[in-house]
Design a protein around this motif. Structure first.
Motif, mmCIF file in Angstrom:
data_model
loop_
_atom_site.group_PDB
_atom_site.id
_atom_site.type_symbol
_atom_site.label_atom_id
_atom_site.label_comp_id
_atom_site.label_asym_id
_atom_site.label_seq_id
_atom_site.Cartn_x
_atom_site.Cartn_y
_atom_site.Cartn_z
ATOM 1 N N ILE A 18 49.131 132.360 74.884
ATOM 2 C CA ILE A 18 50.069 133.448 74.609
ATOM 3 C C ILE A 18 50.001 133.760 73.120
ATOM 4 C CG2 ILE A 18 52.486 134.192 74.663
ATOM 5 C CD1 ILE A 18 52.915 132.251 76.974
ATOM 6 N N ARG A 19 49.717 135.004 72.788
ATOM 7 C CA ARG A 19 49.541 135.405 71.400
ATOM 8 C C ARG A 19 50.775 136.139 70.884
ATOM 9 N NH1 ARG A 19 44.282 134.991 69.688
ATOM 10 N NH2 ARG A 19 42.790 134.385 71.324
ATOM 11 N N TRP A 20 50.999 136.005 69.587
ATOM 12 C CA TRP A 20 52.118 136.699 68.961
ATOM 13 C C TRP A 20 51.999 138.207 69.148
ATOM 14 C CZ3 TRP A 20 56.268 134.181 67.990
ATOM 15 C CH2 TRP A 20 56.235 132.863 67.565
ATOM 16 N N TYR A 21 50.776 138.729 69.178
ATOM 17 C CA TYR A 21 50.572 140.173 69.327
ATOM 18 C C TYR A 21 51.189 140.679 70.624
ATOM 19 C CZ TYR A 21 48.004 144.625 69.183
ATOM 20 O OH TYR A 21 47.659 145.956 69.135
ATOM 21 N N ALA A 22 50.905 139.967 71.721
ATOM 22 C CA ALA A 22 51.479 140.361 73.017
ATOM 23 C C ALA A 22 52.995 140.203 73.008
ATOM 24 C CB ALA A 22 50.868 139.524 74.135
ATOM 25 N N LEU A 23 53.471 139.118 72.408
ATOM 26 C CA LEU A 23 54.918 138.903 72.333
ATOM 27 C C LEU A 23 55.588 139.981 71.493
ATOM 28 C CD1 LEU A 23 55.155 135.024 71.901
ATOM 29 C CD2 LEU A 23 55.543 136.388 73.966
ATOM 30 N N GLY A 24 54.884 140.479 70.461
ATOM 31 C CA GLY A 24 55.441 141.551 69.646
ATOM 32 C C GLY A 24 55.706 142.802 70.464
ATOM 33 N N TYR A 25 54.757 143.152 71.342
ATOM 34 C CA TYR A 25 54.946 144.317 72.208
ATOM 35 C C TYR A 25 56.112 144.089 73.166
ATOM 36 C CZ TYR A 25 50.872 147.121 70.916
ATOM 37 O OH TYR A 25 49.987 147.933 70.246
ATOM 38 N N LEU A 26 56.144 142.920 73.809
ATOM 39 C CA LEU A 26 57.208 142.647 74.769
ATOM 40 C C LEU A 26 58.573 142.622 74.092
ATOM 41 C CD1 LEU A 26 55.546 139.876 76.966
ATOM 42 C CD2 LEU A 26 55.999 142.252 77.599
ATOM 43 N N ALA A 27 58.642 141.964 72.925
ATOM 44 C CA ALA A 27 59.919 141.914 72.212
ATOM 45 C C ALA A 27 60.338 143.298 71.746
ATOM 46 C CB ALA A 27 59.806 140.960 71.013
ATOM 47 N N GLY A 28 59.365 144.127 71.371
ATOM 48 C CA GLY A 28 59.683 145.492 70.961
ATOM 49 C C GLY A 28 60.270 146.309 72.095
ATOM 50 N N VAL A 29 59.687 146.174 73.299
ATOM 51 C CA VAL A 29 60.185 146.919 74.462
ATOM 52 C C VAL A 29 61.578 146.442 74.857
ATOM 53 C CG1 VAL A 29 59.850 147.343 76.929
ATOM 54 C CG2 VAL A 29 57.920 147.532 75.361
ATOM 55 N N PHE A 30 61.749 145.133 74.991
ATOM 56 C CA PHE A 30 63.037 144.625 75.472
ATOM 57 C C PHE A 30 64.105 144.660 74.382
ATOM 58 C CE2 PHE A 30 60.105 142.887 78.626
ATOM 59 C CZ PHE A 30 60.736 143.318 79.777
ATOM 60 N N GLY A 31 63.703 144.468 73.120
ATOM 61 C CA GLY A 31 64.661 144.645 72.028
ATOM 62 C C GLY A 31 65.101 146.086 71.920
ATOM 63 N N GLY A 32 64.148 147.003 72.090
ATOM 64 C CA GLY A 32 64.489 148.416 72.080
ATOM 65 C C GLY A 32 65.381 148.793 73.249
ATOM 66 N N ALA A 33 65.118 148.205 74.422
ATOM 67 C CA ALA A 33 65.950 148.487 75.599
ATOM 68 C C ALA A 33 67.382 148.005 75.378
ATOM 69 C CB ALA A 33 65.353 147.828 76.834
ATOM 70 N N TRP A 34 67.505 146.817 74.781
ATOM 71 C CA TRP A 34 68.856 146.310 74.510
ATOM 72 C C TRP A 34 69.592 147.241 73.542
ATOM 73 C CZ3 TRP A 34 70.965 145.004 69.783
ATOM 74 C CH2 TRP A 34 72.284 144.505 69.842
ATOM 75 N N TYR A 35 68.905 147.647 72.467
ATOM 76 C CA TYR A 35 69.565 148.543 71.513
ATOM 77 C C TYR A 35 69.891 149.888 72.166
ATOM 78 C CZ TYR A 35 70.509 151.285 67.346
ATOM 79 O OH TYR A 35 71.116 152.104 66.418
#
Length: 271
Positions: A18-35
């Motif tokens: 699991i790479r930070w790059y992929a986690l960055g995309y996932l965190a961006g989507v779900f963090g954006g959804a929460w906001y």
């Protein structure tokens, strides 16, 4: 400055990497959804007190967003940045693990996904685009930080005290950490500007305004950083210049669309 002791791999369990790059995309989507839920739940912020869809529906859209970003980002990279290679090696198009994503392609993909999604809810397309403009900076910031962790997309040599020697640089010269410039400028700073506008200045009352300001802010910020960021090696600078990059060219329609949206929104009465 030496590069900090960072690894692009966040977690490795046998064959599972699991790479930070992929986690960055996932965190961006779900963090954006929460906001997004904090904006959608405040109906008084929107034109006619009507958000584009109910706040709970944003979690359904998160799946659409991931599909739109991945498909659009990859197709954009293939078409705009390395078409000859992928035309000769079509099997490599699906090799996302080797990297290669285009922000502008991802933008088209997520806008298309939002357009399809909001039509199912009979909401305002312009207000839905405003929502994207309000949350997209979260993902931009996180993904640019992972670009830094990957020691990729760095800038030209510099003698400034914060120049960094990246381990992937064959010349081992201090370089502009342009990934962090973009994370701060197109990510954090633009997020704060848009947050102020949406929560305090009534931008969401004018459908299209927030999306337009996001487009203008991103295009100008990205183009500024491109003056120090090295172009992709397979493309280099365009039209025989030593400054014009593909990123700058792709920013032009984003800037034009942003200006058009702002002009349209300001020409209409507040909702």
């Amino acid at each position: 400055m030496p590069f900090p002791p960072l690894s692009p791999i966040a977690l490795e369990l046998g064959p599972l990497v699991i790479r930070w790059y992929a986690l960055g995309y996932l965190a961006g989507v779900f963090g954006g959804a929460w906001y997004a839920t904090t904006l959608l739940s405040r109906e008084h912020l929107w034109a006619n007190n009507r958000p584009p869809f109910p706040s709970k529906a944003i979690w359904d859209f998160a799946f659409w967003a991931i599909v739109g970003i991945v498909l659009g980002g990859r197709i954009g990279y293939v078409l705009f940045y390395n078409l000859p290679f992928y035309a000769a090696n079509p099997g490599q198009i699906i090799a996302l693990w080797d990297g290669g994503m285009s922000f502008h392609g991802g933008l088209v993909g997520i806008v298309a996904a939002m357009w399809l999604f909001v039509r199912r809810h009979n909401g305002s397309v312009l207000s839905a685009l405003d929502l994207l403009g309000a949350i997209a900076t979260i993902g931009i910031c996180l993904v640019r930080i992972t670009n830094f962790i990957n020691a990729e997309l760095y800038g030209a040599p510099t003698d400034l005290p914060w120049g960094i020697i990246f381990p992937t640089d064959p010349e081992q010269l201090p370089r502009h950490p342009t990934q962090l410039y973009e994370a701060g400028l197109e990510g954090l700073l633009l997020f704060l500007v848009v947050m102020l506008g949406t929560r305090r200045l009534g931008w969401l009352k004018r459908p299209g305004l927030t999306a337009g300001i996001f487009g203008i802010g991103y295009a100008l910020g990205r183009s500024l950083v491109e003056l120090w960021r090295l172009p992709d090696a397979q493309l280099g600078y365009l039209l025989g210049t030593n400054w014009l990059t593909m990123g700058m060219v792709l920013n032009l329609p984003v800037l034009a669309a942003g200006l058009a949206l702002v002009a349209y929104a300001m020409a209409r009465p507040r909702g």
